[in-house]
Design a protein around this motif. Structure first.
Motif, short mmCIF file in Angstrom:
data_model
loop_
_atom_site.label_atom_id
_atom_site.label_comp_id
_atom_site.label_asym_id
_atom_site.label_seq_id
_atom_site.Cartn_x
_atom_site.Cartn_y
_atom_site.Cartn_z
N VAL A 113 8.83 -59.94 10.12
CA VAL A 113 8.25 -59.15 9.03
C VAL A 113 8.62 -59.76 7.68
O VAL A 113 7.80 -59.85 6.78
N ALA A 114 9.88 -60.17 7.58
CA ALA A 114 10.32 -60.78 6.33
C ALA A 114 9.45 -61.97 5.98
O ALA A 114 9.06 -62.17 4.82
N ARG A 115 9.10 -62.75 7.00
CA ARG A 115 8.27 -63.93 6.77
C ARG A 115 6.89 -63.54 6.24
O ARG A 115 6.30 -64.25 5.44
N GLU A 116 6.38 -62.38 6.69
CA GLU A 116 5.06 -61.93 6.27
C GLU A 116 4.99 -61.65 4.76
O GLU A 116 3.91 -61.59 4.20
N THR A 117 6.15 -61.42 4.15
CA THR A 117 6.11 -61.11 2.71
C THR A 117 5.80 -62.35 1.87
O THR A 117 5.42 -62.24 0.71
N PHE A 165 4.60 -53.38 -3.61
CA PHE A 165 4.37 -54.42 -2.62
C PHE A 165 5.22 -54.15 -1.37
O PHE A 165 4.72 -54.15 -0.23
N GLY A 166 6.49 -53.88 -1.58
CA GLY A 166 7.39 -53.61 -0.45
C GLY A 166 6.98 -52.35 0.29
O GLY A 166 6.95 -52.32 1.53
N SER A 186 4.73 -49.84 5.16
CA SER A 186 3.84 -48.93 5.90
C SER A 186 3.00 -49.72 6.89
O SER A 186 2.79 -49.28 8.01
N THR A 187 2.50 -50.86 6.47
CA THR A 187 1.65 -51.65 7.35
C THR A 187 2.36 -51.98 8.66
O THR A 187 1.78 -51.84 9.74
N TYR A 188 3.60 -52.44 8.54
CA TYR A 188 4.31 -52.88 9.74
C TYR A 188 5.18 -51.78 10.32
O TYR A 188 5.90 -52.01 11.28
N ALA A 189 5.15 -50.60 9.71
CA ALA A 189 6.02 -49.50 10.13
C ALA A 189 7.45 -49.99 10.28
O ALA A 189 8.12 -49.76 11.29
N ASN A 190 7.89 -50.73 9.29
CA ASN A 190 9.20 -51.38 9.36
C ASN A 190 9.74 -51.52 7.95
O ASN A 190 8.99 -51.84 7.02
N ALA A 191 11.05 -51.28 7.79
CA ALA A 191 11.62 -51.22 6.45
C ALA A 191 12.05 -52.58 5.90
O ALA A 191 12.50 -52.68 4.76
#
Ligand SMILES: Nc1ncnc2c1ncn2[C@@H]1O[C@H](COP(=O)(O)OP(=O)(O)OP(=O)(O)O)[C@@H](O)[C@H]1O
Ligand SMILES: [Mg+2]
Lengths: 253, 283
Positions: B65-69, B240-241, B246-251
């Protein structure tokens, strides 16, 4: 209109700070080329008188003329009038964010609208006059008090004033630096500058002044040549002041 | 209190020994320190035992997920955060300067106006100011803040920052010694000329450290742009965060964004402290 032959003319000048009356009716003239020293005890109103001459203090009543122009007139262009009057302060008041050269050019550029090369040439000439041409690129904080005061003199001279006001120019200096500043002032006097000097330097007043004015309690007590006012004072107040200044270990409180 | 020196003093000859504290001050200090360490260790053990590390990592530090940012984290979100906060800072500075000069003016109504503005906007929550901007079109039909969403965000931060900036600059202007104005006037400068060339440059130097801190606080407040309903290319870091989380349901994006804020705010904080120290020495 007053005749133009006085450099400074003060008529019945009064100044109050709130209920405190600091100047109680001063009448006084300075002729062109004269050096007048103002002496007197602390709090007698010497600085206030000097600051009224270029209207840094607004007089409560009375008139101040410089070269025949009434500065106390309501419609006077005070900024224009001040250009003819240089002032040197006890605390130098150099602009700390500017180099020595900028200190001496800034008012020439912004007030007199002189060009860059012309104002720098005049600045360097005047720094030379006070013996500091090699300090042009230093900042005030890098100079000794005596050097700062000489820059302040050059800064005032660069405006080509016809009258210079000095308010205890050596009082904030270490004793060994006093001489440099007095030498510059003496040279200036010899060149014919009209000077009004508040000072505690009795030797300077005796040697350089054409006239000495003794003030006490907001009035002029004695006014005359130095030999008379310092050498043979007439009034008891003058005598006791001079005793205290010339022989500080023998104060009769 | 018993005498501090009893512990080291030999008991006087003859009479009964003076009443002695049960522990000497040194002993008491040692015990207190030991207790503090025990509490710390117990707390640490509790955290390690009771926190579900696997799930926490899954939720807050998921590498995928971090990479997706990236790269939008920097190319859009951080860039916009900087646009909003630098824009807000510049205008807040200019308006703050005008307010500070009005506050010191000899014209009494100017002083009142400036004081009223400062008191009002210093006393309101930043969020409320952003909500007012959001509802501005309802209050003034046909009115639009120039510059679109950027303009609205910058306007909000300008209002938030200018009241504080005015007070800081007023203090800076008053910190310039009176003799500076007198020297300038005695050289024939007008009041405004002296202000511009002599007083304001010195005041600005004086207020650089506190204004750096104010920039940091504006940078954080720029997150409130979220409430203006920005989207797409206008999002700043927080929005943005939030969106990605919300998109990834992940914090994880929240954590990433937090670190990005710190990347800017911590160095600025140190810079402000250093400038302050240097100024303390230089004057
Ligand atoms: N801005 C001011 N507001 C109120 N009182 C003032 C102000 N300036 C001067 N005074 C008062 O006016 C009196 C005369 O002050 P002034 O500075 O003219 O004295 P001085 O003769 O220059 O003394 P010194 O030798 O100590 O410089 C003093 O009592 C002083 O406290
Ligand atoms: Mg004085």
């Amino acid at each position: 209109m007053t005749p133009v032959n006085h450099a400074v003319e003060i008529r019945d000048l009064h100044k109050h700070f709130g209920r405190l009356e600091v100047l109680k009716g001063i009448d006084f003239t300075v002729e062109p080329g004269q050096v007048v020293c103002v002496i007197g005890p602390s709090g007698s109103g010497k600085s206030t008188l000097l600051r009224c001459v270029n209207l840094l203090e607004q007089p409560t009543a009375g008139k101040v003329f410089v070269e025949g122009v009434e500065l106390t007139h309501v419609d006077v262009d005070i900024d224009a009038a001040r250009r003819r009057v240089g002032m040197v302060f006890q605390q130098f008041n150099l602009f700390p964010h500017m180099t020595v050269l900028e200190n001496v050019t800034i008012a020439q550029r912004r007030v007199l609208k002189r060009g860059k090369t012309e104002s720098e040439r005049i600045a360097r000439d005047n720094l030379d006059r006070v013996g500091l041409s090699e300090k042009a690129d230093s900042y005030p904080a890098q100079l000794s008090g005596g050097q700062q005061q000489r820059v302040a003199i050059a800064r005032a001279l660069a405006m080509s004033p016809s009258l210079m006001l000095f308010d205890e120019p050596t009082s904030a200096l270490d004793p060994e630096l006093v001489g440099d500043v007095l030498t510059v002032m003496r040279k200036l006097a010899e060149e014919g500058m009209t000077m009004l000097v508040v000072t505690h330097e009795m030797a300077f007043a005796r040697d350089v002044a054409d006239r000495v004015v003794f003030m006490d309690g907001g009035v002029i007590v004695e006014d005359g040549p130095p030999d008379q006012v310092i050498g043979a004072p007439q009034h008891e107040r003058t005598k006791s002041f001079l005793r205290r200044v010339l022989d500080p270990t023998h104060t009769d409180v | 209190m018993t005498d501090q020196s009893t512990a080291t003093e030999p008991s006087g000859p003859g009479g009964p020994p003076p009443a002695r504290a049960r522990f000497s001050p040194r002993k008491r200090q040692q015990i207190s320190r030991a207790v503090q360490y025990v509490v710390l260790v117990v707390a640490a053990i509790a955290v390690v035992l009771f926190v579900d590390w696997a799930s926490l990592a899954q939720n807050f530090a998921k590498p995928e997920v971090a990479r997706e940012t990236l790269p939008e984290l920097f190319t859009i979100a951080l860039k916009n955060t900087l646009i909003y906060s630098i824009g807000g800072f510049v205008f807040a500075f200019l308006i703050g300067l005008v307010l500070a000069l009005m506050r010191l003016s000899s014209v009494r109504p100017y002083r009142w106006l400036s004081l009223a503005y400062i008191e009002v906007f210093r006393g309101l929550p930043a969020l409320l100011i952003f909500l007012m901007i959001l509802f501005l079109p309802l209050a003034l039909p046909g009115f639009e803040v120039p510059g679109g969403l950027y303009g609205q965000g910058i306007l909000g931060l300008t209002i938030v920052g200018s009241a504080y900036m005015a007070e800081t600059l007023r203090a800076g202007l008053q910190a310039v010694p009176k003799g500076q104005m007198e020297a300038a006037r005695s050289l024939g400068m007008s009041y405004s000329r002296a202000m511009i060339t002599i007083i304001i440059p010195q005041a600005v130097r004086i207020v650089i450290p506190p204004t750096t801190n104010q920039f940091v606080s504006l940078l954080k407040d720029s997150s409130l742009v979220l409430f203006l309903g920005v989207s797409g290319e206008y999002v700043e870091l927080t929005k943005f965060g939030n969106d990605l989380a919300s998109t990834y349901a992940n914090a994880t994006p929240i954590l990433v964004v937090g670190v990005t804020y710190l990347l800017v705010t911590i160095p600025l904080g140190y810079l402000a402290a250093r400038l302050e120290k240097r100024q303390g020495k230089g004057r």
